[in-house]
Design an enzyme around this catalytic site. Structure first.
Site, PDB file in Angstrom:
ATOM      1  N   ALA A   1      47.841  -2.357 -31.564  1.00 19.35           N
ATOM      2  CA  ALA A   1      47.248  -3.680 -31.332  1.00 19.35           C
ATOM      3  C   ALA A   1      47.358  -4.044 -29.861  1.00 19.35           C
ATOM      4  O   ALA A   1      48.230  -3.543 -29.144  1.00 19.35           O
ATOM      5  CB  ALA A   1      47.954  -4.737 -32.188  1.00 19.35           C
ATOM      6  N   ASP A   2      46.478  -4.933 -29.447  1.00 20.91           N
ATOM      7  CA  ASP A   2      46.556  -5.496 -28.105  1.00 20.91           C
ATOM      8  C   ASP A   2      46.087  -6.940 -28.176  1.00 20.91           C
ATOM      9  O   ASP A   2      45.065  -7.237 -28.802  1.00 20.91           O
ATOM     10  CB  ASP A   2      45.698  -4.716 -27.112  1.00 20.91           C
ATOM     11  CG  ASP A   2      46.022  -5.126 -25.688  1.00 20.91           C
ATOM     12  OD1 ASP A   2      47.126  -4.778 -25.214  1.00 20.91           O
ATOM     13  OD2 ASP A   2      45.201  -5.819 -25.062  1.00 20.91           O
TER      14      ASP A   2
END
Length: 189
Positions: A72-73
């Site tokens: 994730a970012d």
């Protein structure tokens, strides 16, 4: 209902993401790889979040792991300006000052790598801050070390408790992982 049919690897050092997966009752292990988090010019904030998330996931594809890899970012965007992690206290104060009294958006791109395939999605949440004075901002920066957080704040911290008037969208997305969307996508595997 439990969605976990496959081993899960969380490729993130974020303590908030670890906490969220635990709250979802998922068993997982953490495995990290260093990747370049730069991105091409001209991408919109949601595209940046997805691009970086995919780069993180692609690092695991050649390994042929018998697990679902979650990457994730999270991107904080204020008037289409991406506010990353602050470099120092002055930078953190500058970022929070921009957010004070305004609405900004938080985008999280999430990638699932499994069986050589990659699936990426994103979520967006609007966050509304009430006006904060410089004493409040300095107190937060000096006592809560927001240097590992996009936009220089954590919604679950003191500043979220006293400064966030409302959010429109997923609260967990602002923490760094849209758990409801993640649950739905894991259920499809």
């Amino acid at each position: 209902m439990l969605v976990q049919n496959h081993p899960i690897i969380l490729a993130s050092k974020s303590p908030r993401r670890h906490e969220l997966l635990k709250l979802m009752d998922l068993d997982f292990e953490v495995l990290l790889k260093d990747i370049d988090e730069s991105y091409p010019e001209g991408l919109k904030p949601h595209q940046v979040a997805q691009y970086i998330s995919e780069q993180k996931a692609k690092a695991f594809l050649p390994d042929q792991l018998k697990a679902v890899v979650i990457t994730a970012d999270t991107i904080v965007s204020f008037q289409n300006e991406i506010l990353g992690k602050p470099t120092d206290a002055a930078h953190a104060v500058e970022m929070i000052t921009k957010l004070s009294g305004n609405m900004h958006e938080v985008f999280t791109g999430v990638s699932l790598a499994y069986n050589g395939a990659l699936h990426t999605f994103f979520d967006v949440t609007e966050v509304y801050f009430r006006p904060l004075n410089i004493a409040q901002i300095n107190y937060y920066v000096n006592h809560y070390n927001p240097f590992d957080k996009a936009g220089a704040y954590g919604v679950q911290d003191w500043i979220g408790m006293i400064g966030v008037e409302k959010i429109v969208g997923s609260y967990t997305n602002v923490m760094g992982l849209p758990t409801e969307k993640l649950y739905t996508e894991l259920s499809k595997l």
